[in-house]
Design a protein around this motif. Structure first.
Motif, PDB file in Angstrom:
ATOM      1  N   ASP A  67       0.818  -1.211   0.000  1.00 28.91           N
ATOM      2  CA  ASP A  67       0.000   0.000   0.000  1.00 28.91           C
ATOM      3  C   ASP A  67       0.854   1.265   0.000  1.00 28.91           C
ATOM      4  OD1 ASP A  67      -2.288  -1.587   0.113  1.00 28.91           O
ATOM      5  OD2 ASP A  67      -2.252  -1.632   2.312  1.00 28.91           O
ATOM      6  N   ARG A  81      -2.301  -3.653  -4.372  1.00 23.17           N
ATOM      7  CA  ARG A  81      -2.454  -3.342  -2.953  1.00 23.17           C
ATOM      8  C   ARG A  81      -2.680  -4.615  -2.137  1.00 23.17           C
ATOM      9  NH1 ARG A  81      -3.025   1.867  -1.926  1.00 23.17           N
ATOM     10  NH2 ARG A  81      -4.192   1.517   0.001  1.00 23.17           N
ATOM     11  N   THR A  82      -2.527  -4.511  -0.826  1.00 13.61           N
ATOM     12  CA  THR A  82      -2.640  -5.685   0.041  1.00 13.61           C
ATOM     13  C   THR A  82      -4.031  -6.307  -0.019  1.00 13.61           C
ATOM     14  OG1 THR A  82      -3.140  -4.244   1.937  1.00 13.61           O
ATOM     15  CG2 THR A  82      -0.844  -4.906   1.633  1.00 13.61           C
ATOM     16  N   GLU A  83      -5.064  -5.494  -0.293  1.00 14.24           N
ATOM     17  CA  GLU A  83      -6.428  -6.023  -0.367  1.00 14.24           C
ATOM     18  C   GLU A  83      -6.606  -6.979  -1.549  1.00 14.24           C
ATOM     19  OE1 GLU A  83      -9.073  -6.027   1.584  1.00 14.24           O
ATOM     20  OE2 GLU A  83      -7.818  -5.032   3.079  1.00 14.24           O
ATOM     21  N   LEU A 107       5.426  -6.561   6.088  1.00 16.76           N
ATOM     22  CA  LEU A 107       4.921  -5.215   6.332  1.00 16.76           C
ATOM     23  C   LEU A 107       5.953  -4.359   7.051  1.00 16.76           C
ATOM     24  CD1 LEU A 107       1.352  -6.115   7.630  1.00 16.76           C
ATOM     25  CD2 LEU A 107       1.866  -5.027   5.423  1.00 16.76           C
ATOM     26  N   GLU A 146       2.812  -0.234   9.410  1.00 16.03           N
ATOM     27  CA  GLU A 146       1.620  -0.894   8.869  1.00 16.03           C
ATOM     28  C   GLU A 146       1.183  -2.100   9.693  1.00 16.03           C
ATOM     29  OE1 GLU A 146       1.633  -0.588   4.197  1.00 16.03           O
ATOM     30  OE2 GLU A 146       3.561  -1.415   4.856  1.00 16.03           O
ATOM     31  N   HIS A 181      -0.780  -2.411  11.998  1.00 17.15           N
ATOM     32  CA  HIS A 181      -2.210  -2.466  12.340  1.00 17.15           C
ATOM     33  C   HIS A 181      -2.988  -3.327  11.339  1.00 17.15           C
ATOM     34  CE1 HIS A 181      -1.762   0.876   9.467  1.00 17.15           C
ATOM     35  NE2 HIS A 181      -3.012   0.618   9.095  1.00 17.15           N
ATOM     36  N   LYS A 182      -2.380  -3.606  10.153  1.00 22.49           N
ATOM     37  CA  LYS A 182      -3.034  -4.441   9.139  1.00 22.49           C
ATOM     38  C   LYS A 182      -2.745  -5.928   9.332  1.00 22.49           C
ATOM     39  CE  LYS A 182      -2.030  -0.798   5.751  1.00 22.49           C
ATOM     40  NZ  LYS A 182      -1.290  -0.499   4.505  1.00 22.49           N
ATOM     41  N   HIS A 231      -5.624  -8.558  10.083  1.00 27.41           N
ATOM     42  CA  HIS A 231      -6.511  -8.756   8.941  1.00 27.41           C
ATOM     43  C   HIS A 231      -5.848  -9.617   7.857  1.00 27.41           C
ATOM     44  CE1 HIS A 231      -9.478  -8.059   5.854  1.00 27.41           C
ATOM     45  NE2 HIS A 231      -8.606  -7.390   5.089  1.00 27.41           N
ATOM     46  N   ILE A 232      -4.580  -9.329   7.568  1.00 24.54           N
ATOM     47  CA  ILE A 232      -3.850 -10.068   6.524  1.00 24.54           C
ATOM     48  C   ILE A 232      -3.628 -11.516   6.942  1.00 24.54           C
ATOM     49  CG2 ILE A 232      -1.604 -10.255   5.349  1.00 24.54           C
ATOM     50  CD1 ILE A 232      -1.570  -7.160   5.317  1.00 24.54           C
TER      51      ILE A 232
END
Length: 467
Positions: free
Chosen positions: A181, A197-199, A217, A221, A223-224, A227-228
């Motif tokens: 990102d 992007r990571t999504e 990461l 980053e 905080h992601k 989720h990842i």
């Protein structure tokens, strides 16, 4: 896919190990009873009875190899670690078999043959696995048996990971790209591009074309991360995490479990283990006593020459900082004229220093002046191998300049060390010396100590930087 290849390889490896055990056992029987190397007594067991043991021996050893993780992928597993695990498994296998013979009161089975089997089997396994390792590396270099991976996150950790993969093509890693990102699509590092992007993971993962996801990461980053990891775990793809803290914690951390809470220890120090410390201390005592006996004629002759050529004490005592930042008096043969204590503390010895006596130059160059430190080893102030200790004023100075300098005080200082056998003695780079000292502290083994002692005889005694 690589998973199927690994299953096939493990099956093949299992079969090869079984054949190696059988070969080693039969060879041991032949050497013991047919080669003429060993004196033959009366045979109490037939060949069939000896061979029948293989029905139990082969499964036992294969199980031990599995327990000692000898069927894990060899891409980055070290040769020495694998050889050490083979030795451990064979030692336990031999001891278990001898125990079974004892409990069964079987006195006719040849213990000599089992020892020969142990030696042959260790040799065959180590050589065989190294041959297999080289063949696998050659296959991977040609583009076969590759592991396809995707990096998630662009950071220093991502770049360093790519650097290592590019430097080691025999590992067989193919980096398909990076999802990030913080970098625009198309950004490239050493041929590896940012693909999106990571999504985009939610699109990539269902395609099931990847063997591994590596999360790289940056610190900003994290905080992601939850989720990842959740997306990766849901897909079932094997996931690794490479923390981006190399510049913050540039050493070997390790984790421990605190009632389910993972705790990261910043530095791994093997000598903090009581058993390792006790083992090293035993070697120090034995080595110091042996060295004193061997070098006593040289020490006596040195003492006599110092007494004749220069008035003053034979032994020079100087305060140094040692284990756990504790000061101690380090002993040396006096190589300088007797001087005022304040002048002596002034600084380093320089080339053609007028304070050094003629004989002092010789004993400093040849490290003979260091021999009295064997008594420091006996007292427990020092070890045979470890980082060299420094004077208090230099410890303060270097601690300000090099943040990790005092880490060396987590172990006992030594007469010789990894830095010294690599040429960092006397007037050389303190930073490089600390790098070697930290490597020693974090990678200590008894074998490493013995290697340094061996190298000292060829590289450590004569010091071109000693004045």
């Amino acid at each position: 896919m690589i998973k199927n290849n690994q299953k096939l390889l493990n099956t093949l490896h299992f079969v090869i190990d079984a054949l190696a055990i059988i070969f080693s056992y039969v060879a041991a029987w032949y050497i013991k009873f047919r080669s003429g190397i060993f004196e033959l007594g009366a045979w109490h067991l037939s060949l069939q009875e000896y061979m029948r043991v293989l029905i139990f021996l082969v499964p036992e050893y294969l199980l031990l190899y599995y327990i000692f993780q000898l069927y894990t992928p060899k891409r980055v597993q070290g040769r020495r670690l694998e050889a050490w695990r083979i030795i451990q498994a064979n030692v336990i296998g031999l001891m278990t078999f001898i125990l079974v013979l004892y409990l069964a009161r079987e006195t006719d089975f040849s213990r000599t043959m089992m020892f020969v089997f142990f030696c042959i089997n260790v040799f065959v396994e180590v050589v065989g696995r190294n041959i297999l390792r080289e063949e696998l590396r050659n296959i991977r270099k040609k583009g076969y048996n590759q592991k396809h991976i995707l990096l998630v996150g662009y950071s220093r950790a991502a770049e360093q990971y790519v650097d290592r993969i590019r430097a080691n093509p025999e590992w067989g890693y193919i980096v398909r790209g990076i999802l990030a990102d913080n970098k625009p699509r198309g950004t490239e590092y050493r041929g590896v591009k940012v693909l999106g992007r990571t999504e985009n993971l939610s699109i990539v993962l269902p395609e099931n074309k990847l063997d591994e996801i590596v999360i790289t990461l940056g610190l900003a980053e994290y905080h992601k991360l939850e989720h990842i990891v959740g997306m990766c775990e849901k897909s079932g793809v094997h996931t690794k995490f490479i923390p981006d803290y190399n510049n913050i914690i540039p050493t070997k951390p390790y984790t421990e479990d605190l009632l389910g809470l993972p705790v990261v220890n910043i530095r791994h120090v093997p000598l903090s283990n009581a058993l390792n410390a006790l083992l090293k201390r035993g070697v120090d005592l034995f080595g110091a006593v042996t060295a004193l006996l061997l070098f006593s004629p040289i020490m006596a002759a040195t003492a006599a020459v110092i007494k004749i050529t220069s008035p003053g004490p034979l032994i020079f005592k100087q305060e140094r900082i040692g284990f756990q930042n504790r000061p101690f008096l380090m002993y040396k043969f006096r190589s300088m004229v007797v001087q005022d204590e304040k002048k002596e503390k002034g600084g380093w010895t320089t080339p053609d220093d007028p304070r050094v006596t003629g004989f002092g130059k010789f004993i400093r160059k040849t490290s003979i002046d260091e021999l009295p430190q064997l008594f420091n080893v006996l007292k427990g102030n020092m070890s045979l191998v470890g980082p060299r200790p420094e004077r208090p004023q230099f410890v303060e100075k270097f601690s300000e300049e090099i943040p990790r300098y005092r880490v060396k005080h987590q172990v006992r200082p030594g007469l010789t060390g990894w830095a010294q056998v690599n040429g960092y003695r006397g007037d050389t780079s303190i930073r490089k010396r600390i790098e070697y000292d930290l490597y020693y502290i974090e990678n200590w083994t008894l074998g490493f100590d013995l290697k340094i002692i061996f190298l000292t005889f060829f590289k450590g005694f004569v010091n071109k930087n000693a004045y």
